[in-house]
Design a protein around this motif. Sequence first.
Motif, mmCIF file in Angstrom:
data_model
loop_
_atom_site.group_PDB
_atom_site.id
_atom_site.type_symbol
_atom_site.label_atom_id
_atom_site.label_comp_id
_atom_site.label_asym_id
_atom_site.label_seq_id
_atom_site.Cartn_x
_atom_site.Cartn_y
_atom_site.Cartn_z
ATOM 1 N N PHE A 64 -10.088 -9.412 4.689
ATOM 2 C CA PHE A 64 -9.392 -8.410 3.879
ATOM 3 C C PHE A 64 -8.151 -8.993 3.221
ATOM 4 O O PHE A 64 -7.301 -9.593 3.872
ATOM 5 C CB PHE A 64 -9.011 -7.196 4.740
ATOM 6 C CG PHE A 64 -10.214 -6.428 5.192
ATOM 7 C CD1 PHE A 64 -10.815 -5.501 4.352
ATOM 8 C CD2 PHE A 64 -10.764 -6.660 6.434
ATOM 9 C CE1 PHE A 64 -11.949 -4.808 4.760
ATOM 10 C CE2 PHE A 64 -11.887 -5.976 6.854
ATOM 11 C CZ PHE A 64 -12.484 -5.047 6.011
ATOM 12 N N HIS A 65 -8.093 -8.800 1.899
ATOM 13 C CA HIS A 65 -6.935 -9.201 1.091
ATOM 14 C C HIS A 65 -6.792 -8.190 -0.028
ATOM 15 O O HIS A 65 -7.770 -7.550 -0.428
ATOM 16 C CB HIS A 65 -7.129 -10.598 0.504
ATOM 17 C CG HIS A 65 -7.179 -11.663 1.546
ATOM 18 N ND1 HIS A 65 -6.058 -12.142 2.179
ATOM 19 C CD2 HIS A 65 -8.232 -12.328 2.088
ATOM 20 C CE1 HIS A 65 -6.407 -13.057 3.052
ATOM 21 N NE2 HIS A 65 -7.719 -13.184 3.030
ATOM 22 N N LEU A 66 -5.588 -8.047 -0.548
ATOM 23 C CA LEU A 66 -5.396 -7.173 -1.704
ATOM 24 C C LEU A 66 -5.889 -7.901 -2.940
ATOM 25 O O LEU A 66 -5.414 -8.988 -3.265
ATOM 26 C CB LEU A 66 -3.921 -6.795 -1.858
ATOM 27 C CG LEU A 66 -3.374 -5.819 -0.834
ATOM 28 C CD1 LEU A 66 -1.910 -5.536 -1.108
ATOM 29 C CD2 LEU A 66 -4.164 -4.512 -0.839
ATOM 30 N N ASP A 77 -6.544 -2.642 -6.186
ATOM 31 C CA ASP A 77 -5.692 -2.366 -5.021
ATOM 32 C C ASP A 77 -4.411 -3.201 -5.069
ATOM 33 O O ASP A 77 -3.328 -2.708 -4.764
ATOM 34 C CB ASP A 77 -6.444 -2.634 -3.717
ATOM 35 C CG ASP A 77 -7.579 -1.654 -3.481
ATOM 36 O OD1 ASP A 77 -7.477 -0.499 -3.953
ATOM 37 O OD2 ASP A 77 -8.562 -2.034 -2.825
ATOM 38 N N TYR A 95 -13.075 1.238 2.656
ATOM 39 C CA TYR A 95 -12.768 -0.189 2.596
ATOM 40 C C TYR A 95 -11.924 -0.558 1.382
ATOM 41 O O TYR A 95 -11.321 -1.622 1.349
ATOM 42 C CB TYR A 95 -14.052 -1.014 2.590
ATOM 43 C CG TYR A 95 -14.668 -1.080 3.966
ATOM 44 C CD1 TYR A 95 -14.251 -2.037 4.875
ATOM 45 C CD2 TYR A 95 -15.644 -0.176 4.361
ATOM 46 C CE1 TYR A 95 -14.791 -2.099 6.154
ATOM 47 C CE2 TYR A 95 -16.196 -0.233 5.626
ATOM 48 C CZ TYR A 95 -15.759 -1.200 6.516
ATOM 49 O OH TYR A 95 -16.292 -1.256 7.772
ATOM 50 N N ARG A 96 -11.888 0.289 0.398
ATOM 51 C CA ARG A 96 -11.072 0.032 -0.787
ATOM 52 C C ARG A 96 -10.739 1.358 -1.449
ATOM 53 O O ARG A 96 -11.167 2.397 -0.994
ATOM 54 C CB ARG A 96 -11.783 -0.923 -1.748
ATOM 55 C CG ARG A 96 -13.044 -0.367 -2.368
ATOM 56 C CD ARG A 96 -13.758 -1.364 -3.248
ATOM 57 N NE ARG A 96 -14.449 -2.407 -2.519
ATOM 58 C CZ ARG A 96 -15.631 -2.288 -1.968
ATOM 59 N NH1 ARG A 96 -16.279 -1.153 -2.034
ATOM 60 N NH2 ARG A 96 -16.205 -3.275 -1.334
ATOM 61 N N VAL A 146 -7.132 -0.878 2.642
ATOM 62 C CA VAL A 146 -7.428 -2.296 2.871
ATOM 63 C C VAL A 146 -6.572 -2.804 4.029
ATOM 64 O O VAL A 146 -7.062 -3.489 4.931
ATOM 65 C CB VAL A 146 -7.177 -3.123 1.588
ATOM 66 C CG1 VAL A 146 -7.450 -4.601 1.834
ATOM 67 C CG2 VAL A 146 -8.029 -2.610 0.432
ATOM 68 N N HIS A 175 -7.769 -1.858 7.589
ATOM 69 C CA HIS A 175 -8.846 -2.685 8.145
ATOM 70 C C HIS A 175 -8.317 -4.055 8.546
ATOM 71 O O HIS A 175 -8.687 -4.584 9.591
ATOM 72 C CB HIS A 175 -9.996 -2.806 7.152
ATOM 73 C CG HIS A 175 -10.753 -1.529 6.997
ATOM 74 N ND1 HIS A 175 -11.542 -1.007 7.994
ATOM 75 C CD2 HIS A 175 -10.816 -0.657 5.969
ATOM 76 C CE1 HIS A 175 -12.068 0.133 7.589
ATOM 77 N NE2 HIS A 175 -11.643 0.374 6.367
ATOM 78 N N CYS A 214 -7.428 1.158 11.507
ATOM 79 C CA CYS A 214 -8.395 1.939 10.739
ATOM 80 C C CYS A 214 -8.985 3.099 11.529
ATOM 81 O O CYS A 214 -9.446 4.072 10.946
ATOM 82 C CB CYS A 214 -9.503 1.029 10.221
ATOM 83 S SG CYS A 214 -10.184 -0.063 11.487
#
Length: 157
Positions: free
Chosen positions: A41-43, A47, A85-86, A92, A95, A100
């Motif tokens: 997970f990364h921006l 997002d 998830y987004r 984001v 998670h 979450c």
Amino acid sequence: MTSSPTPASPGQPSAGPDAAGPRALDQRLDALARQPFRARFHLRGRDRATAGLKGPATLRRHAYDLIAQRLAPAEPRKDGRQTPYRGHPVFVAQHATATCCRTCLQRWHGIPKGRALTRTEHVYVVDVICRWIAREMEDGAISGQDPCRADPDHEIS
């Protein structure tokens, strides 16, 4: 108290709200980032742009409200499947930081299921999420300024 890279368990000290200083948060985030699922997970994309445009204060308010609705109750609706998830930087981050669902919150942060979050726990969860977002934004080139507002001749300004 030191933070271990393994999940909190009933016999171990919690890495949760009692250890919520910046260093403890960074240690917890580093431990989570070593988990293959969390490390994905990364921006990115929209997002990331949303995080850059809204800024930390607005994202903190959003995180506080989203946690109040989706995670803070003793038995959240659709627990385990309530966090997309987004669609928002906070989702984001949830998670990536194991905030979450109540199962992840218990396993990784030592906050038990079956009861509503206390105010201290609620603030801790928001701090974890916001710290992760801040770290993600430090790594990128997107500034916090809205590009439309920077240019007075822009049609949307």
